[in-house]
Design a protein around this motif. Sequence first.
Motif, PDB file in Angstrom:
ATOM      1  N   THR A  59       0.991  -1.162  -0.075  1.00 54.79           N
ATOM      2  CA  THR A  59       0.080  -0.422  -0.174  1.00 54.79           C
ATOM      3  C   THR A  59       0.848   1.645  -0.188  1.00 54.79           C
ATOM      4  O   THR A  59       2.429   1.297   0.301  1.00 54.79           O
ATOM      5  CB  THR A  59      -1.606  -0.037   1.505  1.00 54.79           C
ATOM      6  N   SER A  60       0.366   2.641   0.130  1.00 60.32           N
ATOM      7  CA  SER A  60       0.933   3.242   0.212  1.00 60.32           C
ATOM      8  C   SER A  60       1.823   4.172   1.634  1.00 60.32           C
ATOM      9  O   SER A  60       0.795   3.794   1.928  1.00 60.32           O
ATOM     10  CB  SER A  60       0.046   4.880  -0.115  1.00 60.32           C
ATOM     11  N   SER A  74       6.297   8.995  -0.422  1.00 62.35           N
ATOM     12  CA  SER A  74       5.497   8.698  -1.169  1.00 62.35           C
ATOM     13  C   SER A  74       6.046   7.450  -1.888  1.00 62.35           C
ATOM     14  O   SER A  74       6.680   7.770  -3.023  1.00 62.35           O
ATOM     15  CB  SER A  74       5.243  10.340  -2.633  1.00 62.35           C
ATOM     16  N   LYS A  75       6.539   6.821  -1.784  1.00 67.64           N
ATOM     17  CA  LYS A  75       6.427   5.472  -1.989  1.00 67.64           C
ATOM     18  C   LYS A  75       5.478   3.934  -1.345  1.00 67.64           C
ATOM     19  O   LYS A  75       4.645   4.461  -0.352  1.00 67.64           O
ATOM     20  CB  LYS A  75       8.191   5.136  -1.032  1.00 67.64           C
ATOM     21  N   THR A  76       6.155   3.015  -1.593  1.00 68.41           N
ATOM     22  CA  THR A  76       5.237   1.656  -1.219  1.00 68.41           C
ATOM     23  C   THR A  76       5.557   1.077   0.400  1.00 68.41           C
ATOM     24  O   THR A  76       6.411   1.252   0.598  1.00 68.41           O
ATOM     25  CB  THR A  76       4.609   1.178  -1.665  1.00 68.41           C
TER      26      THR A  76
END
Length: 144
Positions: A59-60, A74-76
């Motif tokens: 997920t984010s 802003s990655k998973t």
Amino acid sequence: MKYNIYYWPFDWFGLWKEHDEGFENYPSVHEFVDRSINSQYNKTSVLSYLKSGEVMMCTSAFQFPNPITGKRASKTVCYRTDGKRIWFDDIIELIENNDLCLPNSWLQEMMENNYRFRDLTDLDINAMTSKLFNDLKSFKSDKR
């Protein structure tokens, strides 16, 4: 109940009350931070083991701020498994950069198995995913 590296009776690890609203019943990451213990880790082996876990779902990471710094990325971020344990893979960065410690029982088991785990099938991963949802559902609703 106070959870820490000496008392962690669960098969999952890495969700913290500091993540955000809705995680109030989870343990504090600060109960698992100890520079003197973390500095004794064979970090190459521990981090390699954790990075090698099979990805169950992602997920984010924006939804899960760094529980120590509060910064959002802003990655998973993914749940990983070795077929027995499940971890939120942002613990890799926390071990490396913020002195997070694993539960002692987990670390001991990794060392006993020479930081290796068996190959997993899709059935193994599906079973661990179901287990994770059931465990977290009961943990979140329980007023610990």
